[in-house]
Each structure stands twice: as structure tokens, then as C-alpha cells.
Design a protein around this motif. Structure first.
Motif, PDB file in Angstrom:
ATOM      1  N   HIS A   1      43.999  37.649  42.485  1.00  0.00           N
ATOM      2  CA  HIS A   1      42.761  38.126  43.100  1.00  0.00           C
ATOM      3  C   HIS A   1      42.475  37.332  44.377  1.00  0.00           C
TER       4      HIS A   1
ATOM      5  N   THR B   1      38.967  45.107  43.249  1.00  0.00           N
ATOM      6  CA  THR B   1      40.107  45.569  42.447  1.00  0.00           C
ATOM      7  C   THR B   1      39.965  45.185  40.981  1.00  0.00           C
TER       8      THR B   1
ATOM      9  N   LYS C   1      42.743  44.212  37.938  1.00  0.00           N
ATOM     10  CA  LYS C   1      44.159  43.902  37.694  1.00  0.00           C
ATOM     11  C   LYS C   1      44.428  43.939  36.193  1.00  0.00           C
TER      12      LYS C   1
ATOM     13  N   LEU D   1      51.641  40.419  36.134  1.00  0.00           N
ATOM     14  CA  LEU D   1      50.780  41.444  36.703  1.00  0.00           C
ATOM     15  C   LEU D   1      51.440  42.807  36.489  1.00  0.00           C
TER      16      LEU D   1
ATOM     17  N   LYS E   1      49.523  46.118  36.782  1.00  0.00           N
ATOM     18  CA  LYS E   1      48.982  47.122  37.699  1.00  0.00           C
ATOM     19  C   LYS E   1      47.759  46.551  38.417  1.00  0.00           C
ATOM     20  N   THR E   2      47.547  47.001  39.641  1.00  0.00           N
ATOM     21  CA  THR E   2      46.295  46.742  40.357  1.00  0.00           C
ATOM     22  C   THR E   2      45.613  48.078  40.585  1.00  0.00           C
TER      23      THR E   2
ATOM     24  N   THR F   1      42.724  50.301  42.221  1.00  0.00           N
ATOM     25  CA  THR F   1      41.809  50.349  43.364  1.00  0.00           C
ATOM     26  C   THR F   1      41.043  51.667  43.332  1.00  0.00           C
TER      27      THR F   1
END
Length: 777
Positions: A454, A478, A480, A496, A498-499, A501
Motif C-alpha cells: 500500500h 485500493t 489488496k 499479494l 490481487k489489487t 481498484t
């Protein structure tokens, strides 16, 4: 009383038998008259007396048994209390050792606390958590991997063999000890008649040179069959007129250089032939080192200079290095930098350059000013990444040799550090000390999993019901999704995934549905978004007139609630239909939660109150002793308890009927942003503006303060199994606190295994401390 009762009963039995015999005789004579009636009446009386006496005695027995049971219960309770106190004392000792920079000893003490815990049948939840957190602190804070103890005097020299198989140490007790890296003492070499000051291995690890205050250097040859060295020196060099402080074998393994209090440097071949005597210093010479290419020699002297020489003794450069004398020097692996240390408590770095006449010059580039004491040893790591320094402050400073910043400090020695040596694989650092020990340090110790990604403060963190996903939301707009590999017992493979948006402002809150693969997110942009676990946007909900601060699903998964700055709470179904709007707060609503039975909704507000509502929106009660904004809420999963966190620096514990049960004040110096119960309902965790996470027992005892964030902690969440606590902060990171006892034990026992097995100071019963854990690993 029992004895008397037995005598009376026997007498009455005899009387009864006599009466029955008399009756039988009378009957046989046909005389069943008043005598029979009289005897029958007497028999009944005797029966009543016996019954009464038996009842009295039985009552006395029952009372005695009750007293015995009560005494046993009191004894068990006292024993349990004593056990909990003993375990708590061990964890407190671990905490104290850790605070005193004795992390290795703290780990051992926490393992002893675990052993006591294992042997106890009745342990309070808070006591168990104290053991877990003491273990966690030590496991993820320890850097000392092993300690080698056996010398009876100051250890002045230590060196890893280039092949990584041996460690040599030299002491003021006149001996050299040869160790394996696991702490096994292979042999003790006796040959010097004075303190051993310096050691150097040949590049092939087959030769060891030792320097001494007996004015000699001894050369030892490797024993090809037994792994150590032949116990008699191959060669003894007798050429210096005074103590020899330093010895260094050349990179080609064919020569060695010595530095002495007689003010000279001498160059020898390994057969003991003197090649060159180099004079030029005005005082004794403390150290000598070859450049990595073997073409230069650098010498450090009490005359405050460092001199650079060609192998033939021609002076290349003189560095006016340190006031009060130069104690140590080392070349970087690429040969382009020289590090020097002095009695003026500084470490300096000199860059090797060439002038217009193509002459070598050394220009001071940096002075490392954080050093607070005389430095006795300097060493570059073989990969050139680190520079280590150690001295009179008992601390090893580890520097990034590229950007010249202090990376970490290694604390644990109780006296000055005299010598340092890196392993050839760049994983370990050995330090020799005036405290008579050698410590082996890991340069890459275990660390708590920290999720970075982030770009702004992390406002909320939440777990999926199966514990495989962690969702985090941030002011960077966002969400995450972090994926965990639950088969990885050491929890190191969280990545990680997926992010997400789509929100146009900071995402204040996120929540997983307990029954469907749905994630709800709430934002300052006044919208709620529903996503599937793969990050696909399912729906955007409108309805609030201001920023949405919190979102939560009901335990049955049929509804979710949202709390907003518009002073309302809204209830929605999974299709996104608005079911009801709860109106009553006088200021923004910061948090909303459902009770475990789906019957109550609790909301927390800036109006300093908590309000309780029925699912249909009916108002139930207002809880209002807080003196500041109420920022967080949590229902206990098993008891009718509700915890609240407030800007007034407190956590309060309530019953569902609105009664205030406890106020947790101790330990808070600033606002409390969030609160949550552990899945088993036995522990309360709270996130503070003071950058800490605190763990409490239900009766208000502070169990542990977790330090790791560098800014206020804004959100906390237990994993479904309670083995991990996630905390999110204003420092843009998420820390996963390991509370898994089994994992911590495996890590801790693996760490101290070599010490327990090979250190000669360990008692036999202590060697068995981790046997069960290591056997089951």
C-alpha cells in the motif's frame, strides 16, 4: 465415634438375637402372649435407634467427606494458582532478559515456561497467551544463533575457515580451540606460552596461523583424517622482539604478514622463512591486512596512521587516520575501500583512487559517527554487503557498506568485543569477547511476516472465513487481497494475490461474508462495493450521504450493515436492497457490528455513545460512559460481552444488557482505534494510536504489548483459527503476529538445538528441553 457406634450396634444385635431366641422358645411352648408383643416392640425400638444412629454417623461421614472434598478443591485451586504464578514468573523472566538485550537467554526461558505449561493440567488462558507471546517475541527477536563457551580467559581472536567447516578461537588462556559451527568442540591446541591475539586461515583452510604475546607465530596443519589440526605446530616463527598483535595469511596462501609492538611488519613464507621486514611506523603496529589481490599491505599503528605498502616494502601512502591510535583495518572484497577504526571512537572509510600520475591515493569518503566507543575489530562480509564493527560498548554495529547506513546492532555480549569474522557463505558472524565467549550470529534471523504494497495508511484488515485470504483497504483507494499458503507451517508464503481498484477515495472498511464468497468494501466516496473473491466487482451500492466508515456482515450471512458520517447505520441484504436505516446518533458513526446470535446491532459514534438495536431497527439501549469518540466495537463469540475502543484512551467491557463490567486503562497513553476478541473469546486485542497492539485477559489484565509498527495502529483482526493476529497501520504496512504455539516451538527449538546439544555448560535435563518438539518435527 465410629468405634463407639460399632460397640453399641454389636450389643444391640446380641440383645436382639437373645430376644428372638426367647420368642422362639415361647412360641414352641405355645406361649405367644404379652411377652411376644413386648419383645416385638423392643425390636422395633432397637431398629429405630440403630437407624437413627446410622443416620447420624452417615451425616458425620458426609460432612467429613464434604470437608475433604472442599479441602481438595482448595488444594487444587491453590496448586493451579501456584502453577500459573510459576509460569508467569518464567515468562516475566523471558521478558526481562529480552529487554536487557539477552534475546537468546529470553528464548531459552520462554521454552522453559512452555515446558512448565505442558506439565500443568490447569492453566488460565491469559497464562497460556503470556507463554505464546514471550515465545513469539524471542523467536522473532533473537539474532544470536549459538554460543561457544570453553575458554577460561578473554577471547581475543576468532576466525571462520574459508570452507565453513571450522571456527578457530584464541584466548588469553594461551590456548586455541577448534570448533564446528554447530558448537562442537573438536580440540584444544596448546603451544603458546602467552595470550593468543590473532588467527588466520589459509584460503584452502588447510593451514592456521596464530599470533601471541609470547612473541611467536605458530603455523598449524590440518589433520586430513580427523577434521581438526595436528596438535603440534608445523612451524614456529621467532623473529619479533615484542608482542605480536596481528597475523594475516595472503590471498594466494603462500605468505603471511605479522604486526608487532616492536613497530615492524614482517612478511614470511609458510615454511617460516623471513621475506621482508617493513619499518616506518613511529609506534607499535596493531594490525596488518593484505589487499584482496595480494599486491598491497595495510598496517595500523598507535602513531595514528595507516600505511599502505607494496609487498616489497615500498610505501604507497600514509593516511593520517585517527587520533589516539588506529586499532583495526580491513579491505573491502573488491579492494577499492579500506575501513579503519581508532581510539577516537570513529570508523572511517577510504576510497582507493589513482591521481594524474597514475599513483594510488586513498581519499577519506565517510566517517561513521554512530560508534560510541573504541573499536577493536572491523570486518567486511565476503560479499561486500556489510561492514561489522565491535568494541568497548559490547555491541556489534552492522553497516550497509554501500550507503554507509547502520543496518542493525547485535547486543548480547557482557564485555568488550575483541574480534569479528564472517562465514564464507555470508550467513553468519562470529564475535569473540572479553566475556570469555564466542557468539555466532545469524545475519538473516526469522522475522514476522510484514505485508508491504500500500502507498498510504492501511485503514482496515480482514480475514476470509477459511483463513486463506487477507483483505486490506487503504487511503490509497485500493483493496489488496493477500493469499496465504496454509500448508506452509512457517507462514512465510503470504503473497499479494490481487489489487482491487474502483473506489474514488480511501477505502475505510472491508468485510468478508461468512457464508458466501463475497467481499464488501466501504469508502469515503460514499459507496459500498461488493466483490467476489477473485476481485470481480459485483455491485456498487448508493444511499449514504457522507463518507462510509464501517461495514460488517451478520454471522448468518444474510445481511450486512454500514455506518457513516451521515450519522446513520443502514442494513442491506445480499442483493443490495436497503432493509432499514437506523437513526439516533448525534454525530458520525464510526463502527458497526452484529452480535453472534444475529439479534443485536451495535454502533459506535463520535457522539461518545454506543447504541444497541434490534435487527428490525428497533432501538434498544444507549451505552454512554466514554469521554471521547467511540472508534471500535467487538462482540465476544461465546459470552454476552461487548468491547468498545475510544479516543479517551480506554477499552470498555460491557454486558449485552448495557452494564459496564470493566474499563481497561493500564498501558494506554493515547487513543484506542480498534478492538477485537479472539475466536475463542478468551483474549481481547486492541490497536492504539501509540503504535502498539495490546493483548488483555477478560478480567482486565494486560498480557502483552506488541511493538512493531512505526505509526498508529488503525485495525486488527484475528485469523479464524486464532493462530495469527493481523494489524494494519498508519505506516502503510500489515504485520502478521504469529500466535501459533506449535510453530513457535518448532522455530524456537530448531534455533537452540545446537546450543542445547553441544554447549558444555548445559545440564543434562536442560539438553532434553526440546527433545519432544524436535522429535515430532
Amino acid at each position: 465415634q465410629q468405634k463407639k457406634h460399632g460397640i453399641v450396634v454389636e450389643l444391640e444385635r446380641v440383645r436382639l438375637e437373645k430376644s428372638q431366641a426367647e420368642i422362639a422358645r415361647k412360641i414352641s411352648q405355645g406361649q405367644l402372649t404379652a411377652v411376644l408383643k413386648k419383645r416385638l416392640k423392643e425390636a422395633r425400638i432397637v431398629g429405630v435407634v440403630l437407624a437413627t444412629m446410622s443416620s447420624v454417623i452417615a451425616g458425620l461421614w458426609w460432612q467429613a467427606d464434604l470437608q475433604k472434598r472442599s479441602a481438595m478443591q482448595q488444594s487444587i485451586k491453590a496448586e493451579s494458582s501456584e502453577t500459573n504464578l510459576k509460569i508467569s514468573a518464567l515468562t516475566a523472566a523471558s521478558e526481562a532478559l529480552f529487554a536487557s538485550n539477552k534475546e537468546f537467554d529470553a528464548l531459552l526461558e520462554s521454552l522453559r515456561a512452555w515446558r512448565k505449561l505442558q506439565q500443568s493440567s490447569s492453566v488460565e488462558p491469559e497464562t497460556r497467551m503470556r507463554v505464546v507471546t514471550a515465545l513469539q517475541q524471542a523467536v522473532f527477536g533473537v539474532k544470536e544463533l549459538n554460543r561457544l563457551e570453553g575458554h577460561s580467559e578473554i577471547v581475543w581472536g576468532v576466525s571462520f575457515s574459508p570452507d565453513g567447516q571450522l571456527i578457530a578461537s584464541g584466548s588469553r588462556d594461551h590456548t586455541i580451540k577448534i570448533w564446528r559451527p554447530d558448537g562442537t568442540l573438536l580440540q584444544t591446541l596448546n603451544g603458546h606460552n602467552g595470550a593468543v591475539t590473532s588467527l588466520s586461515f589459509s584460503p584452502d583452510s588447510k593451514t592456521l596461523a596464530s599470533a601471541s604475546l609470547d612473541n611467536t607465530v605458530q603455523i598449524w596443519s590440518r589433520n586430513p583424517t580427523k577434521g581438526g589440526f595436528i596438535t603440534r605446530p608445523k612451524v614456529t616463527l621467532n623473529a619479533h622482539e615484542h608482542w605480536i598483535y596481528s597475523v594475516n595469511i595472503s590471498p594466494n596462501g603462500r605468505e603471511l604478514a605479522t604486526a608487532s609492538k616492536d613497530g615492524t611488519i614482517k612478511l614470511w613464507n609458510l615454511d617460516g622463512k623471513l621475506i621482508q621486514t617493513i619499518g616506518g611506523h613511529k609506534d607499535w603496529v596493531n594490525w596488518v591486512s593484505f589487499s584482496p589481490d595480494g599486491k598491497l599491505l595495510a598496517s595500523a599503528s598507535e602513531d595514528e596512521t595507516v600505511k599502505i605498502w607494496q609487498r616489497d616494502g615500498i610505501l604507497v601512502a600514509t593516511l593520517n587516520a585517527h587520533k589516539g591510535g588506529v586499532t583495526s583495518i580491513d579491505f573491502s572484497p573488491d579492494g577499492q575501500t579500506i575501513a579503519t577504526a581508532g581510539r577516537d571512537r570513529t570508523v572511517k572509510l577510504w576510497l582507493r583512487k589513482y591521481n594524474s600520475q597514475n599513483d594510488q591515493v586513498f581519499v577519506r569518503q565517510t566517517t561513521l559517527k554512530q560508534v560510541a566507543s573504541v573499536v577493536w575489530s572491523l570486518k567486511f562480509s565476503p560479499d561486500g554487503k556489510y561492514l561489522a564493527s565491535g568494541g568497548d560498548d559490547n555491541i556489534i554495529h552492522l553497516w550497509n557498506s554501500k550507503n554507509r547506513t547502520l543496518v542493525k546492532t547485535l547486543k548480547g555480549h557482557s564485555d568488550a568485543i575483541a574480534s569479528l569474522s564472517f562465514s564464507s557463505n555470508n550467513q553468519l558472524l562470529a564475535s569473540a569477547s572479553y566475556d570469555k565467549s564466542i557468539k555466532i550470529w545469524s545475519l538473516y534471523p526469522p522475522q514476522l511476516v510484514t505485508l508491504l504494497g500500500h502507498k498510504d495508511q492501511v485503514l482496515n484488515v480482514s480475514w476470509s472465513p477459511d483463513g486463506k485470504l487477507i483483505a486490506s483497504s487503504s487511503r490509497d483507494k485500493t483493496i489488496k487481497l493477500w493469499q496465504r499458503n496454509l500448508s506452509d507451517y512457517h507462514q512465510t508464503s503470504t503473497r499479494l494475490y490481487k489489487t482491487l481498484t474502483g473506489h474514488k477515495d480511501g477505502v475505510s472498511s472491508i468485510a468478508f461474508s461468512p457464508t458466501k464468497k463475497i467481499l464488501a468494501s466501504a469508502s469515503y466516496d460514499r459507496t459500498i462495493k461488493l466483490w467476489d473473491h477473485n476481485g470481480k466487482l459485483l455491485k456498487t451500492l448508493l444511499g449514504h450521504k457522507d463518507s462510509i466508515m464501517s461495514v460488517a456482515f451478520s454471522p448468518n450471512g444474510k445481511f450486512f450493515a454500514s455506518a457513516s458520517k451521515d450519522k446513520t447505520v443502514k442494513i442491506w441484504d445480499l442483493q443490495g436492497n436497503l432493509i432499514s436505516t437506523l437513526i439516533g446518533h448525534g454525530d458520525q458513526v464510526n463502527h458497526v457490528r452484529f452480535s453472534p446470535d444475529n439479534q443485536i446491532i451495535a454502533s459506535a459514534s463520535d457522539d461518545q455513545t454506543i447504541k444497541l438495536w434490534q435487527m428490525d431497527g428497533t432501538f434498544l439501549d444507549t451505552l454512554s460512559p466514554h469521554k471521547g469518540w467511540v472508534l471500535g466495537l467487538s462482540f465476544s463469540p461465546k459470552d454476552r460481552l461487548l468491547a468498545s475502543a475510544s479516543w479517551d484512551n480506554t477499552v470498555k467491557l460491557w454486558s449485552w444488557d448495557g452494564k459496564l463490567l470493566k474499563t481497561l486503562l493500564k498501558g494506554y497513553s493515547d487513543s484506542v482505534n480498534a478492538v477485537t476478541f479472539s475466536p475463542n473469546g478468551e483474549i481481547i486485542a486492541a490497536a492504539g494510536w501509540d503504535s502498539t497492539v495490546k493483548l488483555w485477559s477478560l478480567d482486565g489484565k494486560l498480557i502483552k504489548t506488541l511493538n512493531g509498527h512505526n505509526a498508529p495502529v488503525l485495525s486488527i483482526s484475528f485469523s479464524p483459527d486464532g493462530q495469527t493476529l493481523a494489524s494494519a497501520g498508519d505506516d502503510n504496512k500489515i504485520i502478521l503476529w504469529n500466535l501459533d504455539m506449535k510453530d513457535l516451538l518448532r522455530r524456537g527449538c530448531s534455533w537452540v538445538k545446537n546450543y542445547l546439544q553441544h554447549n558444555y555448560n548445559i545440564e543434562k535435563k536442560e539438553r532434553m528441553l526440546c527433545e519432544e518438539i524436535l522429535r515430532d518435527k
